[in-house]
Scaffold this active site. Structure first.
Site, PDB file in Angstrom:
ATOM      1  CE  LYS A 111      -4.456  -1.483   1.683  1.00 20.93           C
ATOM      2  NZ  LYS A 111      -5.557  -1.234   2.586  1.00 20.93           N
ATOM      3  CE  LYS A 192      -5.895  -8.209  -1.505  1.00 20.49           C
ATOM      4  NZ  LYS A 192      -5.984  -7.641  -0.168  1.00 20.49           N
ATOM      5  CE  LYS A 195     -13.089  -3.978   1.466  1.00 18.21           C
ATOM      6  NZ  LYS A 195     -11.788  -3.996   2.054  1.00 18.21           N
TER       7      LYS A 195
HETATM    8  P1  TYM Z   1      -9.969  -6.278   4.073  1.00 19.05           P
HETATM    9  O1  TYM Z   1     -10.976  -5.213   4.313  1.00 19.05           O
HETATM   10  O2  TYM Z   1      -8.875  -6.015   3.092  1.00 19.05           O
HETATM   11  O3  TYM Z   1     -10.690  -7.605   3.618  1.00 19.05           O
HETATM   12  C1  TYM Z   1     -11.752  -8.164   4.383  1.00 19.05           C
HETATM   13  C2  TYM Z   1     -11.637  -9.685   4.385  1.00 19.05           C
HETATM   14  O4  TYM Z   1     -11.727 -10.190   3.043  1.00 19.05           O
HETATM   15  C3  TYM Z   1     -10.594 -10.991   2.765  1.00 19.05           C
HETATM   16  N1  TYM Z   1     -10.210 -10.769   1.363  1.00 19.05           N
HETATM   17  C4  TYM Z   1     -10.047 -11.739   0.449  1.00 19.05           C
HETATM   18  N2  TYM Z   1     -10.170 -13.072   0.535  1.00 19.05           N
HETATM   19  C5  TYM Z   1      -9.931 -13.786  -0.601  1.00 19.05           C
HETATM   20  N3  TYM Z   1      -9.578 -13.223  -1.768  1.00 19.05           N
HETATM   21  C6  TYM Z   1      -9.444 -11.881  -1.895  1.00 19.05           C
HETATM   22  N4  TYM Z   1      -9.104 -11.326  -3.054  1.00 19.05           N
HETATM   23  C7  TYM Z   1      -9.686 -11.080  -0.745  1.00 19.05           C
HETATM   24  N5  TYM Z   1      -9.645  -9.740  -0.525  1.00 19.05           N
HETATM   25  C8  TYM Z   1      -9.953  -9.566   0.774  1.00 19.05           C
HETATM   26  C9  TYM Z   1      -9.498 -10.501   3.700  1.00 19.05           C
HETATM   27  O5  TYM Z   1      -8.513 -11.475   3.918  1.00 19.05           O
HETATM   28  C10 TYM Z   1     -10.295 -10.186   4.945  1.00 19.05           C
HETATM   29  O6  TYM Z   1     -10.521 -11.349   5.695  1.00 19.05           O
HETATM   30  N6  TYM Z   1      -6.906  -6.038   8.004  1.00 19.05           N
HETATM   31  C11 TYM Z   1      -8.173  -6.522   7.552  1.00 19.05           C
HETATM   32  C12 TYM Z   1      -9.330  -6.015   8.361  1.00 19.05           C
HETATM   33  C13 TYM Z   1      -9.239  -6.252   9.843  1.00 19.05           C
HETATM   34  C14 TYM Z   1      -9.430  -7.473  10.514  1.00 19.05           C
HETATM   35  C15 TYM Z   1      -9.293  -7.175  11.903  1.00 19.05           C
HETATM   36  C16 TYM Z   1      -9.653  -8.788  10.085  1.00 19.05           C
HETATM   37  C17 TYM Z   1      -9.021  -5.281  10.777  1.00 19.05           C
HETATM   38  N7  TYM Z   1      -9.053  -5.853  12.043  1.00 19.05           N
HETATM   39  C18 TYM Z   1      -9.421  -8.179  12.884  1.00 19.05           C
HETATM   40  C19 TYM Z   1      -9.775  -9.784  11.069  1.00 19.05           C
HETATM   41  C20 TYM Z   1      -9.648  -9.464  12.450  1.00 19.05           C
HETATM   42  C21 TYM Z   1      -8.368  -6.092   6.104  1.00 19.05           C
HETATM   43  O7  TYM Z   1      -7.741  -5.194   5.612  1.00 19.05           O
HETATM   44  O8  TYM Z   1      -9.339  -6.753   5.455  1.00 19.05           O
END
Ligand code: TYM
Length: 326
Positions: A111, A192, A195
């Protein structure tokens, strides 16, 4: 009964990557354990967000949780910013985190790459994520593959705290789908699906109209062959589409291979689009109902109260152990 916690950033429209990697498992786990699912709006602001867009995306994500099947009577659904213990424990975790640990995080490297100025919050992001998890002493964390490294750091921080201040935190374990823990972009299978991508053709949004889904899939990049075969090394694009297919049609990879033997990519992609539409259309319909009633605000209020009850207790215990005057 175990404790489950997870969250998604409100930094754009949720994609089918979010759905397959995480949201589907949230829905499944709510029937088995005590669950806390939040929208991590404070993580979303680690990159610049327009206020109106942040508000819209946060309400959108929470409403999509419910539309996809999360039940506020089974799971606590809330916003991270509504439970101030996250910010407080986040700071405490930041003080326990080493600079070198944060420098190694691939999400930060991705990022921040090529950016002239990078907010400090993007760097300390994983310490806040550790706080999110540890506040609930969560055992199971449903996430996609890209969050594994953050989870390892969370475990290291939990260990560090336990060694210095006495055994207290539970060691969280990731919970990932066997196929589809990393859904790739439709235009470039080395990246990957995300969004926050500037190219909407690279992802399928959970709220994409049926015709948009059909168009995006017909344009999805494939190799020049015609065999529908799962081979992530040599046929990355088709293998990625097969992972998506497997989730949306509830079919195994072997069944999909058998179904399209000798048929080429055309019929496979067309059917895939219809499977996506069949699953997403009812979610979209329910989503529009939820948004029109404003009921999500009541859901979030109830969820925040339930979450705060657990989180505030943890925070008091942590502060006590660390020597804060209470
Ligand atoms: P974020 O918002 O990027 O994504 C949310 C969840 O979706 C999963 N994900 C994917 N899984 C498969 N293929 C993909 N292309 C894909 N893109 C996203 C992510 O692995 C995630 O599970 N840091 C985290 C948010 C967070 C969090 C937490 C998660 C903050 N605190 C505590 C678990 C526990 C994040 O950026 O997710």
């Amino acid at each position: 009964m175990k404790r489950v916690l997870s969250g998604m950033q409100s930094s754009g429209q949720l994609t089918i990557g979010n759905y397959i990697g995480a949201l589907r498992n949230y829905v499944k786990l709510q029937h088995l354990h005590q669950c806390f699912f939040m929208v991590v709006d404070m993580h979303a602001i680690t990159v610049p967000q327009e206020p109106a867009a942040l508000r819209e995306q946060t309400e959108m994500a929470a409403s999509l949780y419910v539309a996809a099947g999360l039940d506020p009577n089974k799971a606590s659904i809330f916003l991270q910013s509504h439970v101030s213990a996250h910010a407080e424990l986040g700071w405490i975790m930041t003080t326990l985190t080493h600079m070198g640990e944060l420098e190694r995080m691939t999400q930060f490297k991705d990022k921040s790459e090529g950016k002239e100025s990078v907010g400090a919050g993007l760097f300390t992001y994983p310490s806040l994520m550790a706080a999110d998890i540890l506040l609930y002493n969560a055992d199971i964390i449903p996430v996609g593959d890209d969050q594994k490294q953050h989870l390892e750091l969370t475990r290291d921080l939990a260990n560090r705290f336990n060694n210095r201040f006495g055994e207290y935190f539970t060691m969280p374990e990731p919970y990932m789908p066997e196929v589809g823990a990393r859904i790739m972009s439709l235009d470039d299978a080395s990246k990957k699906m995300s969004k926050s991508s500037p190219n909407p053709g690279s992802f399928i949004g959970m709220l994409d109209e049926p015709d948009v889904i059909r168009k995006k899939l017909s344009r999805a990049v494939t190799d020049s062959g015609r065999e529908v075969k799962y081979d992530p090394q040599n046929k990355r694009e088709v293998s990625n589409l097969m992972s998506i297919y497997s989730h949306f049609a509830d079919m195994s990879i072997v069944e999909i291979e058998a179904k399209y033997e000798g048929q080429g990519y055309g019929p496979f992609k067309k059917d895939l689009a219809e499977h996506l539409v069949a699953v997403l259309e009812p979610i979209q319909k329910r989503y529009r109902e939820i948004r029109s009633t404003g009921e999500i605000h009541d859901v979030l209020k109830k969820g925040a109260q339930e979450a705060a009850e657990v989180a505030n207790q943890t925070l008091i215990e942590v502060k006590k152990r660390m020597g804060f005057v209470l």
